[in-house]
Design an enzyme around this catalytic site. Structure first.
Site, PDB file in Angstrom:
ATOM      1  N   ASP A 252       2.726  -4.471   8.142  1.00 22.41           N
ATOM      2  CA  ASP A 252       1.499  -3.705   7.984  1.00 22.41           C
ATOM      3  C   ASP A 252       0.356  -4.722   8.059  1.00 22.41           C
ATOM      4  O   ASP A 252       0.130  -5.489   7.120  1.00 22.41           O
ATOM      5  CB  ASP A 252       1.559  -2.997   6.629  1.00 22.41           C
ATOM      6  CG  ASP A 252       0.221  -2.388   6.218  1.00 22.41           C
ATOM      7  OD1 ASP A 252      -0.780  -2.597   6.928  1.00 22.41           O
ATOM      8  OD2 ASP A 252       0.201  -1.713   5.164  1.00 22.41           O
TER       9      ASP A 252
ATOM     10  N   LYS B  55     -10.920  -1.010   9.843  1.00 24.78           N
ATOM     11  CA  LYS B  55     -11.031  -2.189   8.972  1.00 24.78           C
ATOM     12  C   LYS B  55     -11.487  -3.412   9.761  1.00 24.78           C
ATOM     13  O   LYS B  55     -11.703  -4.471   9.201  1.00 24.78           O
ATOM     14  CB  LYS B  55      -9.699  -2.459   8.277  1.00 24.78           C
ATOM     15  CG  LYS B  55      -9.358  -1.319   7.336  1.00 24.78           C
ATOM     16  CD  LYS B  55      -8.387  -1.664   6.268  1.00 24.78           C
ATOM     17  CE  LYS B  55      -8.190  -0.425   5.412  1.00 24.78           C
ATOM     18  NZ  LYS B  55      -6.993  -0.494   4.593  1.00 24.78           N
TER      19      LYS B  55
ATOM     20  N   CYS C 156      -4.529   2.213  -3.934  1.00 20.48           N
ATOM     21  CA  CYS C 156      -3.343   2.728  -3.229  1.00 20.48           C
ATOM     22  C   CYS C 156      -2.165   1.786  -3.382  1.00 20.48           C
ATOM     23  O   CYS C 156      -1.335   1.654  -2.470  1.00 20.48           O
ATOM     24  CB  CYS C 156      -3.609   2.956  -1.738  1.00 20.48           C
ATOM     25  SG  CYS C 156      -4.728   4.292  -1.422  1.00 20.48           S
TER      26      CYS C 156
ATOM     27  N   GLN D 219      -4.703  -5.057   6.613  1.00 15.29           N
ATOM     28  CA  GLN D 219      -5.633  -5.881   5.843  1.00 15.29           C
ATOM     29  C   GLN D 219      -5.777  -7.284   6.431  1.00 15.29           C
ATOM     30  O   GLN D 219      -6.747  -7.981   6.151  1.00 15.29           O
ATOM     31  CB  GLN D 219      -5.120  -5.961   4.398  1.00 15.29           C
ATOM     32  CG  GLN D 219      -6.152  -6.306   3.368  1.00 15.29           C
ATOM     33  CD  GLN D 219      -7.307  -5.331   3.359  1.00 15.29           C
ATOM     34  OE1 GLN D 219      -8.455  -5.733   3.492  1.00 15.29           O
ATOM     35  NE2 GLN D 219      -7.037  -4.047   3.218  1.00 15.29           N
TER      36      GLN D 219
ATOM     37  N   HIS E 128       0.880  -1.176   0.000  1.00 16.95           N
ATOM     38  CA  HIS E 128       0.000   0.000   0.000  1.00 16.95           C
ATOM     39  C   HIS E 128       0.918   1.226   0.000  1.00 16.95           C
ATOM     40  O   HIS E 128       1.999   1.184   0.588  1.00 16.95           O
ATOM     41  CB  HIS E 128      -0.824  -0.061   1.283  1.00 16.95           C
ATOM     42  CG  HIS E 128      -1.942   0.921   1.389  1.00 16.95           C
ATOM     43  ND1 HIS E 128      -1.740   2.240   1.685  1.00 16.95           N
ATOM     44  CD2 HIS E 128      -3.286   0.761   1.263  1.00 16.95           C
ATOM     45  CE1 HIS E 128      -2.919   2.858   1.735  1.00 16.95           C
ATOM     46  NE2 HIS E 128      -3.876   1.988   1.483  1.00 16.95           N
TER      47      HIS E 128
HETATM   48  C1  LIG Z   1      -6.044   0.312   4.504  1.00 13.51           C
HETATM   49  C2  LIG Z   1      -4.623  -0.059   4.440  1.00 13.51           C
HETATM   50  C3  LIG Z   1      -3.621   0.829   4.841  1.00 13.51           C
HETATM   51  C4  LIG Z   1      -3.910   2.244   5.288  1.00 13.51           C
HETATM   52  O1  LIG Z   1      -4.694   2.281   6.421  1.00 13.51           O
HETATM   53  P1  LIG Z   1      -5.227   3.703   6.955  1.00 13.51           P
HETATM   54  O2  LIG Z   1      -6.312   3.314   7.894  1.00 13.51           O
HETATM   55  O3  LIG Z   1      -5.705   4.446   5.759  1.00 13.51           O
HETATM   56  O4  LIG Z   1      -4.086   4.373   7.621  1.00 13.51           O
HETATM   57  C5  LIG Z   1      -2.316   0.407   4.782  1.00 13.51           C
HETATM   58  N1  LIG Z   1      -2.000  -0.826   4.369  1.00 13.51           N
HETATM   59  C6  LIG Z   1      -2.927  -1.716   3.976  1.00 13.51           C
HETATM   60  C7  LIG Z   1      -2.512  -3.077   3.545  1.00 13.51           C
HETATM   61  C8  LIG Z   1      -4.267  -1.367   3.995  1.00 13.51           C
HETATM   62  O5  LIG Z   1      -5.195  -2.235   3.601  1.00 13.51           O
END
Ligand SMILES: *Cc1c(COP(=O)(O)O)cnc(C)c1O
Length: 412
Positions: free
Chosen positions: A206, A232, A370, A209, A129
């Site tokens: 990260d 999320k 993104c 997701q 992302h």
């Molecule tokens: C949604 C997402 C982000 C960004 O999250 P924010 O809540 O916009 O800060 C980063 N990495 C992944 C894999 C995502 O799905």
């Protein structure tokens, strides 16, 4: 197991009653919400926590001697402990409240600007992302460190042998997502963490997701940093957490200066507060943190094993049905993936497909998600992405498939 028995065991209809938004109509049709990878819907249990906060104990936290402030502080710190337990962090102060994944990554990247030197190397995966690319590029500009990319293959899996080749004694940091938001790929993070540690590189995962589907155990993973967003995983927007190993959080300098993050302040010298407050300058999103705790409770009550099993059934069913459509191309067919399907239909623009589906009440996302480097890799401008949650039904998948077919007919 047939669809019916699975759906029954899972009691999806009961679960749906917790989500008032799922009853609404869009453009005259019942809403079919398949944009869960961008943000998840909020159950009434979480809304109740928000209303309770503002109705009964809205106050600034920490250092308050009055009752409301103490209640708010207790609830906020209890939420931190819920989140600590959920991710199995060893200590509560290893959980830093943030405004979301993006904030968590920037906090760590900023901290490393005082640690990295010219010539150091940091590795990023090809399927990140933008929020897990740009802060590191900024870090490289500041420090002279070099960014190297772990490539992926056409199925949407990382090439681990190439990762091993890139890894060396200059590697200081490795960062990648647990699950790709654009492809659904579940990356083999345990293998990557162990290999990175063999050259003493730190690893940031990260988990934005992954967190709605997989309960990560940060101690078992031995990960150095793990970041998530509340929105999320059934929580509100504007709140998230950064998990960091205590030794790393101690090493990193504060990110922002202000109230809450200090021990003493004078114009000659300021000393910083201990963890977690060192990284929590200013009045935090108190209600958001408490609501995030409620969201974690809610999801755990349903059960992550049950959620993952049900979503896999939805994924398999939808994938099979989509593949019956002429000209269908699915991007990301990793052996292990979450319920995300990115696709295109020959000759059609994803934006047109998405727009027509919206007219039928079906919410999907279109574009680069993104993750422009992934789109460049496949040489496409974008995809249509349908992403499922545990509150979606097989009936909704049927409506989605019908919607794709109808939109295709209208455009061809
Ligand atoms: C949604 C997402 C982000 C960004 O999250 P924010 O809540 O916009 O800060 C980063 N990495 C992944 C894999 C995502 O799905």
């Amino acid at each position: 197991m047939s669809q019916q028995t699975q759906a029954k065991t899972f009691e999806v209809e009961e679960i749906r009653k917790d989500f008032p938004i799922l009853k609404r109509k869009v453009n005259g049709y019942p809403l079919v919400y398949l944009d869960n990878a961008a943000t998840g819907q909020t159950p009434k249990q979480v809304m109740d926590a928000i209303v309770d906060y503002y109705s009964n104990y809205n106050a600034n936290i920490h250092r308050g001697v009055h009752a409301l402030s103490q209640e708010a502080t207790d609830k906020y710190e209890q939420a931190r402990i819920k989140i600590q337990k959920h991710f199995n962090a060893e200590k509560a102060h290893e959980i830093i409240f943030t405004s979301g994944t993006t904030h968590g990554i920037n906090l760590v990247a900023n901290g490393f600007s005082s640690i990295l030197k010219e010539g150091d190397e940091i590795l990023v995966s090809a399927m990140e992302h933008h929020s897990n690319i740009v802060p590191w590029q900024m870090l490289c500009e500041k420090t002279g460190a070099k960014l190297k990319v772990i490539p992926m293959d056409l199925k949407g899996e990382l090439v681990i042998s190439k990762f091993e080749e890139l890894l060396n004694s200059k590697t200081r940091l490795v960062f990648l997502n647990h699950v790709s938001n654009a492809l659904g790929t579940v990356n083999p993070i345990k293998t990557i963490i162990d290999k990175a540690h063999s050259v003493d590189a730190a690893v940031l995962i990260d988990g934005a997701q992954a967190a709605p589907h997989i309960k990560a155990d940060v101690q078992e993973l031995d990960v150095d940093f793990y970041v998530v967003s509340g929105h999320k995983m059934c929580g509100p927007t504007g709140v998230g957490v950064l998990y960091g190993k205590e030794e790393w959080l101690e090493k990193l300098p504060p990110y922002q200066g202000g109230g809450e993050m200090i021990a003493t302040v004078s114009f000659e010298k300021t000393t910083y507060a201990g963890l977690p407050h060192k990284f929590e300058a200013g009045t935090p999103n108190i209600c958001g943190g408490i609501a995030f705790g409620a969201a974690i409770d809610y999801m755990n009550k349903i059960g992550f094993t049950e959620i993952a099993a049900y979503e896999q059934e939805l994924l398999e069913y939808a994938t099979k049905k989509l593949k019956e459509i002429d000209g269908m191309k699915i991007y990301g067919e990793a052996a292990e993936k979450t319920a995300v399907i990115s696709f295109n239909i020959d000759g059609l623009h994803p934006y047109d497909l998405g727009t027509l589906m919206d007219k039928m009440g079906i919410a999907v996302r279109t574009g680069h998600h993104c993750a422009q480097p992934i789109m460049d890799f496949y040489k496409i401008p974008g995809t249509v992405r349908a992403s499922f949650s545990f509150y979606n039904t097989f009936n909704e998948i049927d409506l989605f498939i019908e919607g794709v077919k109808k939109a295709k007919m209208m455009l061809q």
